[in-house]
Design a protein around this motif. Structure first.
Motif, PDB file in Angstrom:
ATOM      1  N   SER A   2       0.802  -1.429  -0.112  1.00  0.00           N
ATOM      2  CA  SER A   2      -0.146   0.164   0.156  1.00  0.00           C
ATOM      3  C   SER A   2       0.916   1.236   0.212  1.00  0.00           C
ATOM      4  O   SER A   2       0.368   2.300  -0.757  1.00  0.00           O
ATOM      5  CB  SER A   2      -1.067   0.101   1.113  1.00  0.00           C
ATOM      6  OG  SER A   2      -0.207   0.056   2.486  1.00  0.00           O
ATOM      7  N   ASN A   3       1.982   0.970   0.671  1.00  0.00           N
ATOM      8  CA  ASN A   3       2.724   2.556   0.785  1.00  0.00           C
ATOM      9  C   ASN A   3       3.703   2.664  -0.619  1.00  0.00           C
ATOM     10  O   ASN A   3       4.267   3.643  -0.601  1.00  0.00           O
ATOM     11  CB  ASN A   3       3.657   2.329   2.122  1.00  0.00           C
ATOM     12  CG  ASN A   3       4.780   1.150   1.669  1.00  0.00           C
ATOM     13  OD1 ASN A   3       4.623   0.553   0.790  1.00  0.00           O
ATOM     14  ND2 ASN A   3       5.536   1.016   2.999  1.00  0.00           N
TER      15      ASN A   3
ATOM     16  N   ARG B 290       1.818   3.070  -3.476  1.00  0.00           N
ATOM     17  CA  ARG B 290       0.791   3.807  -4.386  1.00  0.00           C
ATOM     18  C   ARG B 290       1.442   5.222  -4.383  1.00  0.00           C
ATOM     19  O   ARG B 290       2.142   5.771  -3.499  1.00  0.00           O
ATOM     20  CB  ARG B 290      -0.380   3.657  -3.724  1.00  0.00           C
ATOM     21  CG  ARG B 290      -0.837   2.054  -3.737  1.00  0.00           C
ATOM     22  CD  ARG B 290      -2.295   2.122  -3.155  1.00  0.00           C
ATOM     23  NE  ARG B 290      -2.656   2.619  -1.697  1.00  0.00           N
ATOM     24  CZ  ARG B 290      -3.609   2.613  -1.044  1.00  0.00           C
ATOM     25  NH1 ARG B 290      -4.519   2.539  -1.613  1.00  0.00           N
ATOM     26  NH2 ARG B 290      -3.559   3.023   0.080  1.00  0.00           N
TER      27      ARG B 290
ATOM     28  N   LYS C 284       0.386   9.311  -4.315  1.00  0.00           N
ATOM     29  CA  LYS C 284      -0.458   9.949  -3.318  1.00  0.00           C
ATOM     30  C   LYS C 284      -0.671  11.276  -3.707  1.00  0.00           C
ATOM     31  O   LYS C 284      -0.057  11.906  -4.534  1.00  0.00           O
ATOM     32  CB  LYS C 284       0.204   9.832  -1.899  1.00  0.00           C
ATOM     33  CG  LYS C 284       0.285   8.617  -1.202  1.00  0.00           C
ATOM     34  CD  LYS C 284       0.813   8.585   0.066  1.00  0.00           C
ATOM     35  CE  LYS C 284       1.267   7.224   0.339  1.00  0.00           C
ATOM     36  NZ  LYS C 284      -0.064   6.558   0.918  1.00  0.00           N
TER      37      LYS C 284
ATOM     38  N   ASP D   4      -2.667  15.053  -1.972  1.00  0.00           N
ATOM     39  CA  ASP D   4      -3.472  15.581  -0.938  1.00  0.00           C
ATOM     40  C   ASP D   4      -3.779  17.001  -1.144  1.00  0.00           C
ATOM     41  O   ASP D   4      -2.829  17.981  -1.473  1.00  0.00           O
ATOM     42  CB  ASP D   4      -2.652  15.715   0.537  1.00  0.00           C
ATOM     43  CG  ASP D   4      -3.443  16.109   1.511  1.00  0.00           C
ATOM     44  OD1 ASP D   4      -4.597  16.831   1.557  1.00  0.00           O
ATOM     45  OD2 ASP D   4      -2.918  15.959   2.672  1.00  0.00           O
TER      46      ASP D   4
ATOM     47  N   LYS E 299      -7.990  13.456  -0.352  1.00  0.00           N
ATOM     48  CA  LYS E 299      -6.875  12.630  -0.281  1.00  0.00           C
ATOM     49  C   LYS E 299      -6.990  11.536  -0.872  1.00  0.00           C
ATOM     50  O   LYS E 299      -7.949  10.681  -0.729  1.00  0.00           O
ATOM     51  CB  LYS E 299      -6.636  12.474   1.598  1.00  0.00           C
ATOM     52  CG  LYS E 299      -6.415  13.680   2.311  1.00  0.00           C
ATOM     53  CD  LYS E 299      -6.407  13.204   3.668  1.00  0.00           C
ATOM     54  CE  LYS E 299      -5.816  14.614   4.346  1.00  0.00           C
ATOM     55  NZ  LYS E 299      -6.991  15.649   4.348  1.00  0.00           N
TER      56      LYS E 299
ATOM     57  N   ASN F 296      -5.170   7.928  -3.077  1.00  0.00           N
ATOM     58  CA  ASN F 296      -4.011   6.944  -3.312  1.00  0.00           C
ATOM     59  C   ASN F 296      -4.322   6.337  -4.548  1.00  0.00           C
ATOM     60  O   ASN F 296      -5.333   5.752  -4.844  1.00  0.00           O
ATOM     61  CB  ASN F 296      -4.149   5.896  -2.286  1.00  0.00           C
ATOM     62  CG  ASN F 296      -3.525   6.436  -0.833  1.00  0.00           C
ATOM     63  OD1 ASN F 296      -2.409   6.570  -0.433  1.00  0.00           O
ATOM     64  ND2 ASN F 296      -4.596   6.720   0.235  1.00  0.00           N
TER      65      ASN F 296
ATOM     66  N   TYR G 113       0.555  12.098 -10.708  1.00  0.00           N
ATOM     67  CA  TYR G 113       1.156  10.748 -10.378  1.00  0.00           C
ATOM     68  C   TYR G 113       1.655   9.960 -11.686  1.00  0.00           C
ATOM     69  O   TYR G 113       0.658   9.415 -12.293  1.00  0.00           O
ATOM     70  CB  TYR G 113       0.721   9.868  -9.341  1.00  0.00           C
ATOM     71  CG  TYR G 113       1.332   8.536  -9.351  1.00  0.00           C
ATOM     72  CD1 TYR G 113       2.467   8.358  -8.670  1.00  0.00           C
ATOM     73  CD2 TYR G 113       0.647   7.400  -9.507  1.00  0.00           C
ATOM     74  CE1 TYR G 113       3.263   7.184  -8.665  1.00  0.00           C
ATOM     75  CE2 TYR G 113       1.134   5.983  -9.210  1.00  0.00           C
ATOM     76  CZ  TYR G 113       2.329   5.987  -8.730  1.00  0.00           C
ATOM     77  OH  TYR G 113       2.974   4.715  -8.715  1.00  0.00           O
TER      78      TYR G 113
ATOM     79  N   ASN H 113      -8.544   4.114  -7.689  1.00  0.00           N
ATOM     80  CA  ASN H 113      -8.371   5.020  -6.726  1.00  0.00           C
ATOM     81  C   ASN H 113      -8.737   4.978  -5.499  1.00  0.00           C
ATOM     82  O   ASN H 113     -10.087   4.611  -5.447  1.00  0.00           O
ATOM     83  CB  ASN H 113      -8.707   6.564  -7.360  1.00  0.00           C
ATOM     84  CG  ASN H 113      -7.766   6.891  -8.746  1.00  0.00           C
ATOM     85  OD1 ASN H 113      -6.782   6.234  -8.756  1.00  0.00           O
ATOM     86  ND2 ASN H 113      -8.135   7.952  -9.408  1.00  0.00           N
ATOM     87  N   ASP H 114      -8.162   5.255  -4.539  1.00  0.00           N
ATOM     88  CA  ASP H 114      -8.620   5.007  -3.298  1.00  0.00           C
ATOM     89  C   ASP H 114      -8.791   6.358  -2.498  1.00  0.00           C
ATOM     90  O   ASP H 114      -7.772   6.956  -1.893  1.00  0.00           O
ATOM     91  CB  ASP H 114      -7.692   4.191  -2.269  1.00  0.00           C
ATOM     92  CG  ASP H 114      -8.121   3.724  -0.673  1.00  0.00           C
ATOM     93  OD1 ASP H 114      -9.190   4.193  -0.497  1.00  0.00           O
ATOM     94  OD2 ASP H 114      -7.228   3.174  -0.117  1.00  0.00           O
ATOM     95  N   ASP H 115      -9.953   6.978  -2.646  1.00  0.00           N
ATOM     96  CA  ASP H 115     -10.168   8.344  -2.231  1.00  0.00           C
ATOM     97  C   ASP H 115     -11.005   8.768  -0.982  1.00  0.00           C
ATOM     98  O   ASP H 115     -11.817   7.797  -0.312  1.00  0.00           O
ATOM     99  CB  ASP H 115     -11.211   8.865  -3.334  1.00  0.00           C
ATOM    100  CG  ASP H 115     -10.443   8.919  -4.799  1.00  0.00           C
ATOM    101  OD1 ASP H 115      -9.340   9.015  -4.737  1.00  0.00           O
ATOM    102  OD2 ASP H 115     -10.995   8.949  -5.623  1.00  0.00           O
TER     103      ASP H 115
ATOM    104  N   ARG I 157      -5.011  -2.558   2.153  1.00  0.00           N
ATOM    105  CA  ARG I 157      -4.529  -1.836   0.988  1.00  0.00           C
ATOM    106  C   ARG I 157      -3.518  -2.396   0.261  1.00  0.00           C
ATOM    107  O   ARG I 157      -3.195  -1.732  -0.749  1.00  0.00           O
ATOM    108  CB  ARG I 157      -4.306  -0.183   1.385  1.00  0.00           C
ATOM    109  CG  ARG I 157      -5.638   0.823   1.618  1.00  0.00           C
ATOM    110  CD  ARG I 157      -6.983   0.282   1.872  1.00  0.00           C
ATOM    111  NE  ARG I 157      -7.922   1.273   1.803  1.00  0.00           N
ATOM    112  CZ  ARG I 157      -8.984   1.301   2.214  1.00  0.00           C
ATOM    113  NH1 ARG I 157      -9.539   0.503   3.342  1.00  0.00           N
ATOM    114  NH2 ARG I 157      -9.780   2.501   2.345  1.00  0.00           N
TER     115      ARG I 157
END
Length: 240
Positions: A8-9, A11, A13, A15, A20, A22, A30, A45-47, A209
Motif C-alpha cells: 500500500s505504501n 502507491r 499519493k 493531498d 486525499k 491513493n 502521479y 483510486n482510493d479516495d 490496502r
C-alpha cells in the motif's frame, strides 16, 4: 501462477485538502512507467473526500467507470439525466461510451466519504453512454465472493454489467478461513485489492490496502488470517 505484490505504501499519493487520494496506477500528477495499468484495468483510486466537496462536472469517453463507497455517500449527477445518492453497500457503474459528463459530490456537508473508483477499458468504443447502480448485501453473505460486475453477455449472477470481459467480486471473510477463486475466462488475470484485514496468497502476506496482480492460473487459494474485506477484479490482460 505468477504473482506480483504491490504494498500500500508504494502507491501514488495526492493531498488537495478536500481530497486525499491513493493511486494504484499512474493518474493525474502521479506517473510511474511501471504502474500504468493491469491488463484492461486502468485506474484504482482510493479516495477520501471532505464533507461539502467533491468532483465537479467533468467528462469521460470510452471507459467503464465504477464507484464503490466504503464510508458515507456520493451525490451523482450526469448529462444523461441521472441524479441520486450512492452509499455504502451500493455499486455504481457508468459506461462513458461516446462521451458523458458527470459530477460526484460528497452527499454530506460535514462527514468524510471514502470510495474506491476503478476504470476499465471497454471492449467496444463509442457506444451510447449508460448508467446503473445497485445494492449488494455483502455483509450478510460472509465467507463468499459476491459477483458485483459481469460482462454484458455473461450476466448470469444478477450483477451489474459492462462492455468488457471483466468480473468484479467483493467478499467479507472471517479469520482463519480460506477461499478458492477460479478464473471465469481463461487467460484473464486478477487484481486482488485487500480493503481491510490480513490474508495470504501464494505464500505472501497482504495487509490492508495491499494489492496483488495474479496471472497464469486456473485457480488460486486465499488464506484469511484476520477478518478481511477483499475486492477481486478479473480482467483480460490484452485487448481482444
Amino acid at each position: 501462477m505468477t504473482t506480483q505484490l504491490f504494498e500500500s505504501n508504494t502507491r501514488g499519493k495526492a493531498d488537495f485538502g478536500w481530497l486525499k487520494a491513493n493511486f494504484s496506477f499512474s493518474f493525474g500528477n502521479y506517473f510511474n512507467p511501471e504502474r500504468l495499468q493491469f491488463g484492461m484495468l486502468r485506474v484504482l483510486n482510493d479516495d477520501t473526500i471532505a464533507g461539502g466537496t467533491g468532483f465537479g462536472t467533468h467528462g469521460h469517453a470510452n471507459m467503464e467507470i465504477f464507484t464503490i463507497p466504503l464510508e458515507g455517500g456520493l451525490r451523482h449527477r450526469d448529462s444523461m439525466g441521472n441524479e441520486g445518492v450512492i452509499g455504502f453497500g451500493e455499486v455504481q457503474v457508468m459506461s462513458a461510451g461516446s462521451g458523458v459528463e458527470h459530477s460526484e459530490m460528497n452527499a454530506s456537508q460535514k462527514d468524510e466519504a471514502k470510495t474506491l473508483q476503478l476504470w476499465v477499458f471497454p471492449d467496444t468504443e463509442n457506444l451510447t453512454p449508460r448508467y446503473d447502480q445497485k445494492s449488494f448485501d455483502i455483509e450478510n453473505q460472509i465467507n463468499t465472493f459476491v459477483n458485483i460486475v459481469s460482462p454484458n453477455d455473461q450476466n448470469d449472477d444478477n450483477a451489474l454489467w459492462v462492455y468488457q470481459k471483466t468480473f468484479f467480486h467483493l467478499g467479507i471473510f472471517d479469520s482463519n478461513t480460506s477461499s478458492t477463486y477460479k478464473v471465469r475466462i481463461p487467460k484473464n488475470g486478477v487484481y486482488l485489492f485487500l480493503i481491510e484485514g490480513e490474508i495470504e496468497v501464494n505464500n505472501q502476506v497482504l495487509k490492508a490496502r495491499d494489492a496483488m496482480g495474479i496471472t497464469d492460473f486456473d485457480t488460486f487459494d486465499i488464506k484469511i488470517i484476520t477478518k478481511s474485506k477483499i475486492l477481486l477484479v478479473e480482467v483480460p490482460m490484452n485487448q481482444s
